[in-house]
Scaffold this motif. Structure first.
Motif, mmCIF file in Angstrom:
data_model
loop_
_atom_site.group_PDB
_atom_site.id
_atom_site.type_symbol
_atom_site.label_atom_id
_atom_site.label_comp_id
_atom_site.label_asym_id
_atom_site.label_seq_id
_atom_site.Cartn_x
_atom_site.Cartn_y
_atom_site.Cartn_z
ATOM 1 N N PRO A 140 -15.135 -25.948 1.619
ATOM 2 C CA PRO A 140 -14.607 -25.799 2.974
ATOM 3 C C PRO A 140 -14.832 -24.391 3.516
ATOM 4 N N GLU A 141 -15.232 -23.471 2.658
ATOM 5 C CA GLU A 141 -15.460 -22.079 3.068
ATOM 6 C C GLU A 141 -16.304 -21.413 1.991
ATOM 7 N N GLY A 142 -16.788 -20.200 2.270
ATOM 8 C CA GLY A 142 -17.765 -19.602 1.379
ATOM 9 C C GLY A 142 -17.231 -18.698 0.279
ATOM 10 N N THR A 143 -16.054 -18.119 0.488
ATOM 11 C CA THR A 143 -15.611 -17.045 -0.404
ATOM 12 C C THR A 143 -15.397 -17.505 -1.853
ATOM 13 N N PHE A 201 -17.564 -27.612 4.988
ATOM 14 C CA PHE A 201 -17.096 -28.949 5.370
ATOM 15 C C PHE A 201 -15.576 -28.998 5.403
ATOM 16 N N ARG A 202 -15.040 -29.378 6.559
ATOM 17 C CA ARG A 202 -13.579 -29.518 6.674
ATOM 18 C C ARG A 202 -13.276 -30.786 7.450
ATOM 19 N N TYR A 203 -12.377 -31.573 6.911
ATOM 20 C CA TYR A 203 -12.012 -32.822 7.578
ATOM 21 C C TYR A 203 -11.000 -32.504 8.668
ATOM 22 N N GLU A 204 -11.500 -31.978 9.799
ATOM 23 C CA GLU A 204 -10.632 -31.609 10.906
ATOM 24 C C GLU A 204 -10.812 -32.616 12.023
ATOM 25 N N ARG A 205 -9.941 -32.564 13.027
ATOM 26 C CA ARG A 205 -10.115 -33.407 14.199
ATOM 27 C C ARG A 205 -11.193 -32.747 15.070
ATOM 28 N N LYS A 250 -14.598 -29.440 20.792
ATOM 29 C CA LYS A 250 -15.595 -28.395 21.056
ATOM 30 C C LYS A 250 -15.335 -27.170 20.171
ATOM 31 N N GLY A 251 -16.328 -26.763 19.410
ATOM 32 C CA GLY A 251 -16.153 -25.588 18.554
ATOM 33 C C GLY A 251 -15.427 -25.873 17.258
ATOM 34 N N ARG A 252 -15.082 -27.157 17.023
ATOM 35 C CA ARG A 252 -14.455 -27.506 15.737
ATOM 36 C C ARG A 252 -15.143 -28.734 15.175
ATOM 37 N N GLN A 276 -18.692 -30.428 9.827
ATOM 38 C CA GLN A 276 -19.653 -29.553 9.138
ATOM 39 C C GLN A 276 -19.943 -28.397 10.077
ATOM 40 N N HIS A 277 -19.620 -27.184 9.646
ATOM 41 C CA HIS A 277 -19.982 -26.018 10.456
ATOM 42 C C HIS A 277 -20.703 -25.021 9.561
ATOM 43 N N HIS A 278 -21.345 -24.044 10.193
ATOM 44 C CA HIS A 278 -22.112 -23.052 9.430
ATOM 45 C C HIS A 278 -21.516 -21.668 9.615
ATOM 46 N N VAL A 320 -20.102 -12.357 4.657
ATOM 47 C CA VAL A 320 -20.404 -11.327 3.656
ATOM 48 C C VAL A 320 -19.192 -11.159 2.742
ATOM 49 N N GLU A 321 -19.448 -10.741 1.511
ATOM 50 C CA GLU A 321 -18.369 -10.443 0.566
ATOM 51 C C GLU A 321 -18.758 -9.178 -0.198
ATOM 52 N N VAL A 322 -17.789 -8.303 -0.384
ATOM 53 C CA VAL A 322 -18.037 -7.089 -1.166
ATOM 54 C C VAL A 322 -17.019 -7.023 -2.296
ATOM 55 N N VAL A 346 -2.011 -14.097 10.969
ATOM 56 C CA VAL A 346 -2.128 -14.562 9.579
ATOM 57 C C VAL A 346 -3.366 -15.448 9.574
ATOM 58 N N ARG A 347 -3.955 -15.671 8.427
ATOM 59 C CA ARG A 347 -5.140 -16.524 8.417
ATOM 60 C C ARG A 347 -4.970 -17.627 7.395
ATOM 61 N N GLY A 348 -5.841 -18.672 7.488
ATOM 62 C CA GLY A 348 -5.588 -19.916 6.774
ATOM 63 C C GLY A 348 -5.659 -19.937 5.252
ATOM 64 N N TYR A 364 -5.467 -16.443 -0.239
ATOM 65 C CA TYR A 364 -5.983 -15.328 -1.045
ATOM 66 C C TYR A 364 -5.883 -13.962 -0.397
ATOM 67 N N TYR A 365 -5.590 -13.897 0.893
ATOM 68 C CA TYR A 365 -5.645 -12.587 1.549
ATOM 69 C C TYR A 365 -4.528 -11.638 1.121
ATOM 70 N N THR A 366 -4.892 -10.373 0.983
ATOM 71 C CA THR A 366 -3.923 -9.292 0.759
ATOM 72 C C THR A 366 -4.351 -8.143 1.681
ATOM 73 N N LEU A 411 -14.438 -16.246 16.865
ATOM 74 C CA LEU A 411 -15.845 -16.225 16.465
ATOM 75 C C LEU A 411 -15.956 -16.090 14.960
ATOM 76 N N GLY A 412 -15.034 -15.300 14.401
ATOM 77 C CA GLY A 412 -15.082 -15.081 12.965
ATOM 78 C C GLY A 412 -13.920 -14.221 12.527
ATOM 79 N N GLY A 413 -13.670 -14.284 11.232
ATOM 80 C CA GLY A 413 -12.559 -13.481 10.730
ATOM 81 C C GLY A 413 -12.724 -13.217 9.254
ATOM 82 N N PHE A 421 -15.952 -11.351 5.384
ATOM 83 C CA PHE A 421 -15.637 -12.145 6.581
ATOM 84 C C PHE A 421 -16.555 -13.348 6.659
ATOM 85 N N GLY A 422 -16.178 -14.309 7.484
ATOM 86 C CA GLY A 422 -17.045 -15.447 7.781
ATOM 87 C C GLY A 422 -17.105 -15.590 9.293
ATOM 88 N N SER A 423 -18.292 -15.914 9.800
ATOM 89 C CA SER A 423 -18.441 -16.024 11.244
ATOM 90 C C SER A 423 -19.148 -17.326 11.578
#
Ligand code: HAM
Length: 427
Positions: free
Chosen positions: A82-85, A114-118, A121-123, A126-128, A132-134, A259-261, A264-266, A283-285, A306-308
């Protein structure tokens, strides 16, 4: 005729006439990532479900409700990422790329999620994302390098009306204090919360702040900000982020309730929004995730990234009337009067292609008029025409389709004369 099969809901085709925009954006992403000294990583779209349960969080909405999860034929539970990290962390740990203390690794990816969302537009389901990760740098400077890279990506794509919001949840202890403060604030209003948020109150209270339900939004008014729970170390970290952003002339706003979804965030969190996107305006976060590597079985290693969303970026550019620079090479279309001319043009076609010129011709013996029509439809920049006269003289007529100018050149001077024309046109 058999019934037509359609793409699944929320899954989009990227068609030939649109794909150049993707190429343009991906090219900018790669260029920016490379000047910031990041290297690409590609991980599988499918992972063991356990990765996201442990990585993204059992109680996050994404894992609870939005993953595409199924048992494979061997009975193992698998999930489309559902996300890249989480996958990147898994790969870095699995291949020992962040095993050494103090080692720094900087990676980027452009990949579908891939996220099973409703769908709206913009949701999409399958999105791309360009992300980046450091790994390996705990300092706030690393958060800022990621943010600046992200902003530079948007700037080079031509996006206008950007807004950067930042917040800090603090380290593990700060986050726990914040969680307790929110529970103390919201518990007396429990009945006023949506059903989902009543459950979140015990499972994942931070997520209530992110709820779009008006009942939750009303109940959250006046909630204590995360900054009130920050440890001394986390407070300093966040101050440094703001100081460096200000010094880099990157305008930002502290949003104390951002806050974000993901669980894992700290410490630092951020989101960039743009005009022209409507309700789905992120656009991204991204953010810092200093405990994730350890949670996924690696040695304790700080991380940030982040992912955009690419679809959202294209919608924003479209809404703002920005045209991306087309990375397409000018196309040359070859036009033959008859089969003998076509045979002669085959050699020219091979030479052009070998010289790196994008070139094509009709192979099914259509009339000259039809061939010109196709050249027009394919948005060719120039045509090369061989009729009977040219066939016997060993020449070719080079015609510019924009200006209708034309000249006759020898058949073996075609590549050179096209090159001269391109130079004269400044391409
Ligand atoms: P995210 O905020 O869930 O973060 O997604 C990043 C971006 O992907 C969103 O801002 C949005 O542009 C796009 N996006 C997300 N879901 C959809 C969707 N259903 N349809 C269209 N676009 C969407 C992450 O995924 C984190 N992994 C980012 C990160 C990397 N944090 C640290 N490192």
């Amino acid at each position: 005729m058999a019934t037509k099969i359609q793409a699944p809901k929320g899954f989009e085709d990227i068609l030939p006439l649109e794909v150049w925009k993707w190429h343009a954006v991906e090219r900018v992403a790669r260029e920016v990532a490379e000047v910031y000294h990041f290297q690409e990583v590609r991980t599988p779209v499918l992972e063991s479900s356990a990765l996201f349960h442990r990585g993204v969080g059992e109680t996050s909405d994404i894992v609870r409700k939005e993953t595409f999860t199924f048992d494979d034929r061997g009975g193992d539970s698998m999930t489309l990422r559902p996300e890249g990290t989480a996958g990147v962390v898994r790969a870095m740990v699995e291949h020992g790329l962040i095993a050494q203390e103090g080692a720094r690794a900087k990676v980027y990816y452009i990949a579908p999620n891939f996220r099973y969302e409703r769908p709206q537009k913009g949701r999409l389901r399958q999105h791309h994302q360009f992300g980046v990760e450091v790994f390996g740098v705990a300092e706030a400077d690393q958060d800022v390098e990621c943010i600046l890279l992200q902003l530079e990506f948007y700037r080079r794509c031509g996006v206008k009306d950007l807004e950067l919001q930042v917040n800090s949840l603090g380290d593990r202890e700060s986050k726990e204090r914040y969680r307790d403060a929110l529970v103390a604030f919201l518990s007396p209003k429990r009945e006023a919360l949506s059903e989902d948020s009543q459950r979140r109150l015990t499972e994942n209270p931070l997520r209530i702040l992110d709820s779009k339900d008006p009942r939750d939004q009303a109940a959250c008014a006046g909630a204590p900000p995360a900054s009130g729970s920050l440890s001394e170390r986390s407070r300093k970290h966040f101050e440094r982020v703001q100081e460096l952003l200000a010094a880099s002339a990157a305008p930002f706003r502290v949003n104390a309730n951002l806050v974000r979804g993901f669980d894992y965030y700290t410490d630092t969190l951020w989101e960039v929004t743009a005009g022209g996107l409507g309700a789905q305006n992120a656009l991204g976060g991204g953010g810092r995730y200093d405990n994730l590597v350890e949670q996924l079985g690696g040695r304790p290693t700080p991380g940030v990234g982040f992912g955009s969303g690419i679809e959202r970026l294209l919608i924003a550019l479209d809404g703002q009337g920005v045209t991306l620079p087309s990375p397409r090479k000018p196309l040359v279309w070859l036009i033959a009067h008859g089969d003998a001319a076509r045979t002669a043009l085959w050699q020219v076609l091979r030479e052009l292609r070998a010289a790196g010129v994008a070139a094509d011709m009709d192979l099914s013996g259509r009339s000259v008029k039809a061939q010109f029509k196709i050249a027009d439809r394919e948005k060719a920049a120039r045509c090369l025409v061989v009729g009977e006269a040219e066939l016997s003289a060993g020449t070719v007529v080079v015609k510019d389709l924009a200006t209708a100018e034309q000249k006759t050149v020898g058949r073996n001077e075609v590549v050179e004369s096209l090159r001269q024309l391109e130079q004269a046109a400044g391409r």
